[in-house]
Design a protein around this motif. Structure first.
Motif, PDB file in Angstrom:
ATOM      1  N   PHE A  33       0.844  -1.185   0.000  1.00  0.00           N
ATOM      2  CA  PHE A  33       0.000   0.000   0.000  1.00  0.00           C
ATOM      3  C   PHE A  33       0.885   1.243   0.000  1.00  0.00           C
ATOM      4  N   ASP A  34       0.598   2.162  -0.893  1.00  0.00           N
ATOM      5  CA  ASP A  34       1.396   3.376  -1.032  1.00  0.00           C
ATOM      6  C   ASP A  34       0.729   4.518  -0.258  1.00  0.00           C
ATOM      7  N   PHE A  35       1.238   4.781   0.945  1.00  0.00           N
ATOM      8  CA  PHE A  35       0.656   5.816   1.793  1.00  0.00           C
ATOM      9  C   PHE A  35       0.779   7.203   1.182  1.00  0.00           C
ATOM     10  N   GLU A  36       1.861   7.440   0.472  1.00  0.00           N
ATOM     11  CA  GLU A  36       2.062   8.762  -0.128  1.00  0.00           C
ATOM     12  C   GLU A  36       0.984   9.054  -1.170  1.00  0.00           C
ATOM     13  N   LYS A  37       0.669   8.059  -2.003  1.00  0.00           N
ATOM     14  CA  LYS A  37      -0.402   8.242  -2.989  1.00  0.00           C
ATOM     15  C   LYS A  37      -1.748   8.442  -2.297  1.00  0.00           C
ATOM     16  N   TYR A  38      -1.963   7.699  -1.216  1.00  0.00           N
ATOM     17  CA  TYR A  38      -3.199   7.818  -0.444  1.00  0.00           C
ATOM     18  C   TYR A  38      -3.344   9.237   0.108  1.00  0.00           C
ATOM     19  N   HIS A  39      -2.294   9.751   0.739  1.00  0.00           N
ATOM     20  CA  HIS A  39      -2.337  11.110   1.282  1.00  0.00           C
ATOM     21  C   HIS A  39      -2.513  12.139   0.174  1.00  0.00           C
ATOM     22  N   ASP A  40      -1.846  11.945  -0.937  1.00  0.00           N
ATOM     23  CA  ASP A  40      -1.963  12.882  -2.051  1.00  0.00           C
ATOM     24  C   ASP A  40      -3.380  12.882  -2.619  1.00  0.00           C
ATOM     25  N   TYR A  41      -3.974  11.699  -2.752  1.00  0.00           N
ATOM     26  CA  TYR A  41      -5.348  11.602  -3.259  1.00  0.00           C
ATOM     27  C   TYR A  41      -6.296  12.390  -2.351  1.00  0.00           C
ATOM     28  N   TRP A  42      -6.200  12.165  -1.041  1.00  0.00           N
ATOM     29  CA  TRP A  42      -7.098  12.852  -0.120  1.00  0.00           C
ATOM     30  C   TRP A  42      -6.783  14.338  -0.041  1.00  0.00           C
ATOM     31  N   TRP A  43      -5.560  14.708  -0.202  1.00  0.00           N
ATOM     32  CA  TRP A  43      -5.205  16.125  -0.233  1.00  0.00           C
ATOM     33  C   TRP A  43      -5.932  16.805  -1.394  1.00  0.00           C
ATOM     34  N   ARG A  44      -5.833  16.217  -2.578  1.00  0.00           N
ATOM     35  CA  ARG A  44      -6.487  16.784  -3.767  1.00  0.00           C
ATOM     36  C   ARG A  44      -7.998  16.881  -3.576  1.00  0.00           C
ATOM     37  N   GLN A  45      -8.609  15.856  -2.981  1.00  0.00           N
ATOM     38  CA  GLN A  45     -10.053  15.860  -2.737  1.00  0.00           C
ATOM     39  C   GLN A  45     -10.422  17.024  -1.811  1.00  0.00           C
ATOM     40  N   ARG A  46      -9.690  17.157  -0.733  1.00  0.00           N
ATOM     41  CA  ARG A  46     -10.008  18.204   0.252  1.00  0.00           C
ATOM     42  C   ARG A  46      -9.755  19.600  -0.309  1.00  0.00           C
ATOM     43  N   ILE A  47      -8.722  19.758  -1.107  1.00  0.00           N
ATOM     44  CA  ILE A  47      -8.457  21.070  -1.727  1.00  0.00           C
ATOM     45  C   ILE A  47      -9.635  21.456  -2.618  1.00  0.00           C
ATOM     46  N   GLN A  48     -10.145  20.511  -3.384  1.00  0.00           N
ATOM     47  CA  GLN A  48     -11.312  20.798  -4.228  1.00  0.00           C
ATOM     48  C   GLN A  48     -12.522  21.171  -3.368  1.00  0.00           C
ATOM     49  N   GLN A  49     -12.705  20.473  -2.258  1.00  0.00           N
ATOM     50  CA  GLN A  49     -13.812  20.787  -1.358  1.00  0.00           C
ATOM     51  C   GLN A  49     -13.629  22.167  -0.725  1.00  0.00           C
ATOM     52  N   LEU A  50     -12.385  22.515  -0.389  1.00  0.00           N
ATOM     53  CA  LEU A  50     -12.119  23.851   0.148  1.00  0.00           C
ATOM     54  C   LEU A  50     -12.479  24.933  -0.871  1.00  0.00           C
ATOM     55  N   LYS A  51     -12.108  24.707  -2.112  1.00  0.00           N
ATOM     56  CA  LYS A  51     -12.427  25.676  -3.163  1.00  0.00           C
ATOM     57  C   LYS A  51     -13.936  25.860  -3.286  1.00  0.00           C
ATOM     58  N   GLU A  52     -14.670  24.777  -3.217  1.00  0.00           N
ATOM     59  CA  GLU A  52     -16.134  24.840  -3.297  1.00  0.00           C
ATOM     60  C   GLU A  52     -16.703  25.566  -2.070  1.00  0.00           C
ATOM     61  N   TYR A  53     -16.174  25.256  -0.897  1.00  0.00           N
ATOM     62  CA  TYR A  53     -16.621  25.913   0.333  1.00  0.00           C
ATOM     63  C   TYR A  53     -16.391  27.424   0.237  1.00  0.00           C
ATOM     64  N   LYS A  54     -15.220  27.812  -0.235  1.00  0.00           N
ATOM     65  CA  LYS A  54     -14.899  29.233  -0.357  1.00  0.00           C
ATOM     66  C   LYS A  54     -15.809  29.903  -1.379  1.00  0.00           C
ATOM     67  N   ARG A  55     -16.101  29.206  -2.464  1.00  0.00           N
ATOM     68  CA  ARG A  55     -17.003  29.762  -3.478  1.00  0.00           C
ATOM     69  C   ARG A  55     -18.382  30.028  -2.867  1.00  0.00           C
ATOM     70  N   LYS A  56     -18.852  29.118  -2.035  1.00  0.00           N
ATOM     71  CA  LYS A  56     -20.181  29.255  -1.421  1.00  0.00           C
ATOM     72  C   LYS A  56     -20.208  30.286  -0.304  1.00  0.00           C
ATOM     73  N   HIS A  57     -19.145  30.316   0.535  1.00  0.00           N
ATOM     74  CA  HIS A  57     -19.161  31.121   1.748  1.00  0.00           C
ATOM     75  C   HIS A  57     -18.323  32.389   1.672  1.00  0.00           C
ATOM     76  N   GLY A  58     -17.506  32.517   0.639  1.00  0.00           N
ATOM     77  CA  GLY A  58     -16.717  33.735   0.465  1.00  0.00           C
ATOM     78  C   GLY A  58     -15.354  33.721   1.129  1.00  0.00           C
ATOM     79  N   ASN A  59     -15.161  32.867   2.130  1.00  0.00           N
ATOM     80  CA  ASN A  59     -13.862  32.750   2.779  1.00  0.00           C
ATOM     81  C   ASN A  59     -13.785  31.420   3.511  1.00  0.00           C
ATOM     82  N   LEU A  60     -12.619  31.165   4.096  1.00  0.00           N
ATOM     83  CA  LEU A  60     -12.390  29.924   4.840  1.00  0.00           C
ATOM     84  C   LEU A  60     -12.126  30.211   6.317  1.00  0.00           C
TER      85      LEU A  60
END
Length: 135
Positions: free
Chosen positions: A1-28
């Motif tokens: 199991f490649d932990f680095e790929k796992y962390h990178d995958y979840w990082w990318r997912q959360r960054i996209q969610q942060l962008k969506e949150y900021k779009r909806k709420h105006g800030n973080l």
């Protein structure tokens, strides 16, 4: 199991969610545990950031947070400290009120240029400042 790929995958997912949150709420600024998994992740990044700073100083802390990831979060204007974000927001609001004092005075019957919550905040800051100066 490649932990680095796992962390990178979840990082990318959360960054996209942060962008969506900021779009909806105006800030973080107030993103926290009340916001479910994304808020918990944001709080983890704040903790990881403190570890990152400590690791740079004494090499005894490990974190998955890298300089590149910090830059990516900062590009989204991610608040590393919710307390500081609230303080900055209140300070900016007080400045805006004082800049528009004459207009504000004309529109308020009591002549007070600050909304009550900001007036209380400003009073508290004065008390804290005086206590700090006195030592």
């Amino acid at each position: 199991f490649d932990f680095e790929k796992y962390h990178d995958y979840w990082w990318r997912q959360r960054i996209q969610q942060l962008k969506e949150y900021k779009r909806k709420h105006g800030n973080l600024n107030y993103l926290g545990t009340k916001d479910g998994a994304l808020g918990a992740w944001a709080n983890t990044q704040r903790t990881e950031y403190r570890f990152f700073i400590k690791a740079a100083a004494d090499q005894h802390h490990y974190t998955h947070l890298t300089e590149e990831r910090i830059e990516e979060l900062e590009a989204l204007e991610f608040a590393w400290s919710m307390r500081e974000a609230r303080w900055d927001e209140n300070y900016d609001a007080v400045l805006r009120c004082f800049e528009n004092k004459e207009e504000e005075s004309r529109t308020r019957k009591n002549g007070n240029s600050l909304p009550p919550s900001l007036a209380v905040w400003l009073r508290d800051q004065k008390v804290l400042y005086r206590a700090m100066v006195r030592g």
